[in-house]
Scaffold this motif. Structure first.
Motif, PDB file in Angstrom:
ATOM      1  N   ALA A 199      43.939  35.899  40.733  1.00 50.17           N
ATOM      2  CA  ALA A 199      45.247  35.961  41.279  1.00 50.17           C
ATOM      3  C   ALA A 199      45.802  37.228  40.867  1.00 50.17           C
ATOM      4  N   ALA A 200      45.693  37.547  39.891  1.00 48.90           N
ATOM      5  CA  ALA A 200      46.480  39.006  39.492  1.00 48.90           C
ATOM      6  C   ALA A 200      46.142  40.119  40.175  1.00 48.90           C
ATOM      7  N   ALA A 201      44.881  40.197  40.675  1.00 48.23           N
ATOM      8  CA  ALA A 201      44.364  41.202  41.518  1.00 48.23           C
ATOM      9  C   ALA A 201      44.562  40.847  42.930  1.00 48.23           C
ATOM     10  N   ASN A 202      45.069  39.831  43.194  1.00 48.45           N
ATOM     11  CA  ASN A 202      45.597  39.575  44.794  1.00 48.45           C
ATOM     12  C   ASN A 202      43.785  39.283  45.349  1.00 48.45           C
ATOM     13  N   ARG A 203      43.164  38.811  44.845  1.00 46.26           N
ATOM     14  CA  ARG A 203      41.736  38.467  45.283  1.00 46.26           C
ATOM     15  C   ARG A 203      41.972  37.258  46.182  1.00 46.26           C
ATOM     16  N   THR A 204      41.166  36.977  47.413  1.00 48.66           N
ATOM     17  CA  THR A 204      41.079  35.836  48.139  1.00 48.66           C
ATOM     18  C   THR A 204      40.046  34.938  47.883  1.00 48.66           C
ATOM     19  N   ASP A 205      39.111  35.386  47.024  1.00 45.99           N
ATOM     20  CA  ASP A 205      37.713  34.461  46.990  1.00 45.99           C
ATOM     21  C   ASP A 205      37.749  33.544  45.806  1.00 45.99           C
TER      22      ASP A 205
END
Length: 350
Positions: A305-311
């Motif tokens: 979430a902190a890295a704005n990942r969508t997986d």
């Protein structure tokens, strides 16, 4: 050796001891909350206030308070689960004597080492304990006007399998305790107690403590320092007893690594993991493994979430499965079968 002080429940204790000082504390109560959160230690602190020789209770200095802290007060009856002997007598009186001896040995161990581990997975409160409770509570207080009975891990009561007479006698004690008698049950699984028992108890919820409280306990009571303090505090999840219970057991992180590796290893790896899991003798290791696996997934989700990942759907689904399974694991699930089903469900996540 005196029992260690209560950490992190000051407000709760202040409220409950205020009820004792004003003579409003219930005669029968149930302290419930997560495993290892300090319910029995709180019950002992309340027993100290109830048995204190001074007005207001829990002075900490009188002879009675010192006796409670040393687990040596004659009017404090702490019942704990124990492992029944393999060869048991058929004489009911002899069984009661055996129960008294087994409990006395455990209390002596806790007196010598206040940072005690959890009872063995197969330990229980057998019918003999129920009858011993009746015998002890029928006596008049030895030293003062009150006596206190603490039934730790009350979810291990075997009244469900007992005779009707034993169950009814326990219910009668809870409904009408003898004069001057206070009964406290502690449990992390209140729903496993008979509804007829729960209905006779005033519920008291014991919440987890803050992480800074866990850190203080680690430093002051367990001598932990450096980076290890933060690691262990995170694993405790607000329940100090989890740290003590984990001593001498296989690392939960190690078990989590084995579980997640087995999930990736396909059917063969999952079957090997299930077969390597002890069926009943290491239930504490089993739940530690589930907690450590859930902690790894939470970190993965937070980092993503902190890295704005969508997986993130796969770890979110895996965490949901783990949390549901951990609740089921508290209801006497066979660990071998449970691991087989859990690893299969985790392997099917797309």
């Amino acid at each position: 050796m005196p029992i260690h002080p209560v950490y992190g429940h000051e407000r709760l204790l202040e409220r409950l001891k205020g009820a004792i000082a004003s003579d409003r504390f219930p005669a029968t109560s149930m302290l419930s909350g997560p495993s290892g959160v300090g319910k029995q230690r709180i019950a002992l602190s309340l027993a100290e206030a109830l048995l204190c020789e001074k007005d207001g209770g829990s002075c900490g200095d009188c002879h009675s308070c010192r006796q409670v802290r040393g687990l040596a007060h004659p009017d404090l009856h702490w019942f704990v689960p124990f492992q029944p002997p393999k060869r048991r007598s058929s004489d009911p009186d002899k069984l009661i004597d055996e129960a008294a001896e087994a409990i006395a040995e455990i209390i002596a161990e806790r007196r010598a080492n206040p940072l005690y581990a959890r009872p063995e997975p197969t330990a229980s409160h057998p019918i003999a304990s129920t009858r011993l409770i009746q015998r002890r509570l029928a006596l008049k207080p030895f030293q003062g006007p009150r006596k206190v009975m603490i039934l730790g891990d009350a979810d291990r009561l075997v009244v469900q399998e007992s005779s009707t007479e034993a169950a009814n006698s326990l219910l009668k004690l809870l409904e009408e305790p003898p004069p001057g008698t206070y009964i406290m049950l502690t449990t992390s699984l209140p729903q496993s107690l008979l509804p007829t028992i729960r209905s006779r108890l005033v519920p008291i919820r014991v919440p987890p403590v803050a992480e800074d409280v866990v850190i203080r306990f680690l430093e002051q009571e367990m001598g932990v320092s450096g980076r290890e303090v933060s690691k262990q505090a995170e694993r405790a999840r607000g329940a100090i007893g989890n740290l003590v219970a984990a001593k001498g057991r296989r690392s939960g992180a190690e078990g989590a690594e084995r579980l997640l590796s087995a999930v990736k290893g396909g059917p063969v790896g999952r079957a090997a993991l299930a077969l390597s899991q002890p069926p009943w003798g290491a239930r504490g290791d089993f739940t530690d493994m589930l907690d450590a696996a859930a902690l790894r997934l939470r970190r993965q989700i937070a980092d993503g979430a902190a890295a704005n990942r969508t997986d993130l759907m796969r770890p979110l689904r895996a965490l949901k499965i783990l949390q549901a399974f951990r609740e089921d694991a508290q209801r006497n699930v066979n660990p071998q079968l449970g691991i087989a089903l859990l690893s299969q469900q985790l392997g099917q996540i797309q």
